[in-house]
Write a protein that holds these residues in place. Structure first.
Motif, PDB file in Angstrom:
ATOM      1  N   PHE A   1       0.831  -1.212   0.000  1.00 32.09           N
ATOM      2  CA  PHE A   1       0.000   0.000   0.000  1.00 32.09           C
ATOM      3  C   PHE A   1       0.866   1.262   0.000  1.00 32.09           C
ATOM      4  O   PHE A   1       0.662   2.175  -0.806  1.00 32.09           O
ATOM      5  CB  PHE A   1      -0.923  -0.013   1.219  1.00 32.09           C
ATOM      6  N   SER A   2       1.841   1.324   0.903  1.00 34.52           N
ATOM      7  CA  SER A   2       2.669   2.530   0.997  1.00 34.52           C
ATOM      8  C   SER A   2       3.510   2.720  -0.259  1.00 34.52           C
ATOM      9  O   SER A   2       3.727   3.856  -0.710  1.00 34.52           O
ATOM     10  CB  SER A   2       3.571   2.453   2.232  1.00 34.52           C
ATOM     11  N   PHE A   3       3.991   1.618  -0.855  1.00 32.96           N
ATOM     12  CA  PHE A   3       4.772   1.738  -2.101  1.00 32.96           C
ATOM     13  C   PHE A   3       3.925   2.331  -3.221  1.00 32.96           C
ATOM     14  O   PHE A   3       4.355   3.256  -3.918  1.00 32.96           O
ATOM     15  CB  PHE A   3       5.292   0.349  -2.501  1.00 32.96           C
ATOM     16  N   VAL A   4       2.716   1.816  -3.386  1.00 32.16           N
ATOM     17  CA  VAL A   4       1.842   2.299  -4.457  1.00 32.16           C
ATOM     18  C   VAL A   4       1.493   3.772  -4.241  1.00 32.16           C
ATOM     19  O   VAL A   4       1.564   4.599  -5.168  1.00 32.16           O
ATOM     20  CB  VAL A   4       0.575   1.435  -4.534  1.00 32.16           C
ATOM     21  N   VAL A   5       1.110   4.138  -3.041  1.00 30.30           N
ATOM     22  CA  VAL A   5       0.737   5.527  -2.760  1.00 30.30           C
ATOM     23  C   VAL A   5       1.921   6.457  -2.969  1.00 30.30           C
ATOM     24  O   VAL A   5       1.820   7.496  -3.651  1.00 30.30           O
ATOM     25  CB  VAL A   5       0.182   5.646  -1.327  1.00 30.30           C
ATOM     26  N   ALA A   6       3.073   6.123  -2.375  1.00 31.68           N
ATOM     27  CA  ALA A   6       4.229   7.011  -2.457  1.00 31.68           C
ATOM     28  C   ALA A   6       4.726   7.167  -3.888  1.00 31.68           C
ATOM     29  O   ALA A   6       4.995   8.280  -4.356  1.00 31.68           O
ATOM     30  CB  ALA A   6       5.348   6.480  -1.559  1.00 31.68           C
ATOM     31  N   VAL A   7       4.840   6.065  -4.614  1.00 38.51           N
ATOM     32  CA  VAL A   7       5.368   6.135  -5.982  1.00 38.51           C
ATOM     33  C   VAL A   7       4.414   6.894  -6.891  1.00 38.51           C
ATOM     34  O   VAL A   7       4.846   7.714  -7.720  1.00 38.51           O
ATOM     35  CB  VAL A   7       5.636   4.717  -6.515  1.00 38.51           C
ATOM     36  N   ASN A   8       3.124   6.664  -6.758  1.00 38.87           N
ATOM     37  CA  ASN A   8       2.177   7.377  -7.612  1.00 38.87           C
ATOM     38  C   ASN A   8       2.176   8.868  -7.330  1.00 38.87           C
ATOM     39  O   ASN A   8       2.205   9.693  -8.264  1.00 38.87           O
ATOM     40  CB  ASN A   8       0.773   6.814  -7.427  1.00 38.87           C
ATOM     41  N   PHE A   9       2.135   9.259  -6.067  1.00 45.91           N
ATOM     42  CA  PHE A   9       2.169  10.685  -5.752  1.00 45.91           C
ATOM     43  C   PHE A   9       3.469  11.308  -6.222  1.00 45.91           C
ATOM     44  O   PHE A   9       3.488  12.411  -6.766  1.00 45.91           O
ATOM     45  CB  PHE A   9       1.984  10.890  -4.242  1.00 45.91           C
ATOM     46  N   TRP A  10       4.589  10.600  -6.001  1.00 46.22           N
ATOM     47  CA  TRP A  10       5.883  11.151  -6.393  1.00 46.22           C
ATOM     48  C   TRP A  10       5.975  11.282  -7.919  1.00 46.22           C
ATOM     49  O   TRP A  10       6.394  12.322  -8.435  1.00 46.22           O
ATOM     50  CB  TRP A  10       6.992  10.238  -5.877  1.00 46.22           C
ATOM     51  N   ALA A  11       5.569  10.235  -8.640  1.00 53.56           N
ATOM     52  CA  ALA A  11       5.694  10.258 -10.093  1.00 53.56           C
ATOM     53  C   ALA A  11       4.757  11.290 -10.712  1.00 53.56           C
ATOM     54  O   ALA A  11       5.167  12.083 -11.580  1.00 53.56           O
ATOM     55  CB  ALA A  11       5.401   8.863 -10.653  1.00 53.56           C
ATOM     56  N   TYR A  12       3.500  11.299 -10.294  1.00 49.35           N
ATOM     57  CA  TYR A  12       2.554  12.266 -10.858  1.00 49.35           C
ATOM     58  C   TYR A  12       2.940  13.689 -10.483  1.00 49.35           C
ATOM     59  O   TYR A  12       2.802  14.618 -11.295  1.00 49.35           O
ATOM     60  CB  TYR A  12       1.135  11.958 -10.380  1.00 49.35           C
ATOM     61  N   GLY A  13       3.404  13.885  -9.263  1.00 46.07           N
ATOM     62  CA  GLY A  13       3.776  15.235  -8.853  1.00 46.07           C
ATOM     63  C   GLY A  13       4.904  15.802  -9.677  1.00 46.07           C
ATOM     64  O   GLY A  13       4.786  16.882 -10.270  1.00 46.07           O
ATOM     65  N   TRP A  14       6.023  15.073  -9.749  1.00 50.80           N
ATOM     66  CA  TRP A  14       7.153  15.578 -10.517  1.00 50.80           C
ATOM     67  C   TRP A  14       6.868  15.556 -12.014  1.00 50.80           C
ATOM     68  O   TRP A  14       7.363  16.418 -12.765  1.00 50.80           O
ATOM     69  CB  TRP A  14       8.402  14.762 -10.200  1.00 50.80           C
ATOM     70  N   GLY A  15       6.072  14.570 -12.469  1.00 49.19           N
ATOM     71  CA  GLY A  15       5.733  14.534 -13.895  1.00 49.19           C
ATOM     72  C   GLY A  15       4.928  15.745 -14.329  1.00 49.19           C
ATOM     73  O   GLY A  15       5.219  16.373 -15.355  1.00 49.19           O
TER      74      GLY A  15
END
Length: 452
Positions: free
Chosen positions: A146-160
């Motif tokens: 759960f934490s991996f999916v949430v963190a990676v998605n927020f990080w990727a979408y944010g910087w993207g």
């Protein structure tokens, strides 16, 4: 136009985050670039592969061991599985210490009454740490997903999205479309391709980027709780260690008190009584031939007897004053205050009396603090307040001296703090240089007796 916009944005990004500027930025804007944020993000990324390995290992070994319990192989396999989980637990504590800055003590070691493989297996199976580590292996895996999916998605979408002005030109050049597709069906499509839409996209990305560190921090807070609660020492074991330490302090303190009493008796009253016996022996010999000299020696011996009695009274008062037993803290502390070299105001607000041991510790705490005021504080006045707050006895001593008292060094305040800690008490020293000094002692109540 798209390329020019992207260059301008990149130019601003390059100027904004030097070391000096970063210190001047608010915490919310500084968080995405802090080392702590990247360490926590790295912890989340590593949690998934480690969680998968730990989960697979734990489920495989425990299932295999449980299935083989009908044979003699079940117990060794189960013990080996739990021992492996304990090793994974040590790795996780080290990882949390390095990436999250979480200091977690090692759990209690295995307690084996005998040596040998059977004793080791029994100790592993009976250890609460082994089963808590197994529970961590089972719980950490779904949480890491759960934490991996949430963190990676927020990080990727944010910087993207934040950097979209830099790379949106790839769509018309290489993708054959105007930009990032927001919506599309058979009849029409919506692309983020004009300056306004690109700017709004970058602002949304900025919001995601600024929020991501705090989301990751919230996720790692759960990891902190799991590591501390399941991989650290249990509360019972921690309490046992504290009690063992407190018992050692009590024993050392009692031994030091006995040595002090023995030294005071040997150097004071005992030596005086020996000299008194010798003087009375000489007076007895001179009684027949020189009555006047014998009477003079007896008179001197009488004075020595009074001095010895006073020393014995002072020694008895130092062990446990009778006024404390008979009349309580109010009278006992008033007597101590009267012997202080500075005027002391005593205020005792108690309806009942605490347990005798706590009452004695409170008395000796005030006695030692007033002695420190007399010797070191250079104060002109002091005050002693005693009151009760729920189940705690509060003692506070204040003086207007020069201050600078420190309980962390090797002073008497450190020994006093250790004595209070032995009964679950607390000593707080507030003594800035120049004064005033305020020392507050907090003790457990532990029993009530009506004041007579």
């Amino acid at each position: 136009m798209a390329t020019e916009y992207g260059q301008g944005y990149g130019h601003d990004s390059g100027l904004g985050f030097t070391a000096g500027t970063r210190r001047r930025l608010p915490a919310g804007l500084r968080a995405p670039f802090e080392g702590r944020t990247w360490r926590e993000f790295g912890y989340v990324l590593l949690s998934l592969p480690i969680g998968i390995m730990l989960f697979v290992y734990a489920v495989t070994m425990v299932s295999l061991g449980a299935g083989l319990l009908v044979t003699f192989l079940g117990i060794p396999v189960l013990a080996a599985g739990l021992a492996g989980c304990r090793s994974f637990g040590a790795l996780e504590r080290a990882r949390a210490r390095g990436l999250l800055g979480l200091e977690v003590g090692d759990p209690e070691p295995l307690r084996m009454k005998k040596s040998g493989a059977m004793a080791w297996m029994g100790a592993v199976l009976k250890s609460g740490t082994s089963w808590r580590t197994l529970l961590y292996a089972l719980v950490q895996f779904p949480w890491s997903v759960f934490s991996f999916v949430v963190a990676v998605n927020f990080w990727a979408y944010g910087w993207g999205l934040l950097t979209y002005p830099l790379w949106f030109w790839l769509f018309p050049v290489y993708g054959g479309q105007g930009g990032l597709q927001l919506y599309g069906d058979g009849s029409h499509s919506i692309y983020l391709d004009n300056p306004f839409e690109i700017t709004v996209t970058a602002l949304v990305g900025l919001l995601f980027t600024l929020a991501t560190p705090w989301i990751v921090r919230a996720l790692t807070m759960v990891d902190r709780v799991m590591v501390h609660g399941l991989l650290g020492p249990s509360r019972l074991a921690t309490r046992v260690v504290e009690l063992e330490s407190d018992r050692g302090v009590v024993v050392d303190t009692a031994a030091a008190d006995l040595r002090r009493i023995e030294r005071d008796l040997h150097d004071g009253a005992q030596a005086r009584l020996v000299a008194l016996a010798m003087d009375l022996g000489l007076a007895k010999e001179k009684l027949a031939e020189d009555p006047r000299a014998a009477a003079r020696m007896v008179d001197e011996a009488h004075g020595e007897v009074k001095t010895a009695l006073q020393e014995l009274r002072d020694l008895a008062r130092g062990i446990h004053p009778a006024v404390l037993t008979d009349r309580g803290l109010d009278a006992a502390l008033s007597a101590v205050a009267s012997r202080c070299t500075v005027p002391v105001q005593v205020e005792v607000d108690l309806v009942e009396r605490p347990a005798p041991a706590i009452e004695g510790i409170a008395y000796f705490t005030v006695s030692e603090l007033l002695q420190n005021i007399s010797k070191h504080a250079r104060a002109t006045r002091a005050a002693v307040d005693v009151w009760r707050v729920e189940g705690r006895l509060m003692v506070q001593v204040v003086d207007n001296g020069v201050g600078g008292a420190d309980a962390s060094g090797g002073s008497g305040l450190k020994g006093l703090a250790e004595r209070l800690d032995a009964v679950d008490g607390i000593l707080v020293v507030d003594s800035p240089v120049g004064g005033p000094t305020r020392v507050t002692a907090e003790l457990p109540w532990r029993g009530e007796r009506a004041l007579g």
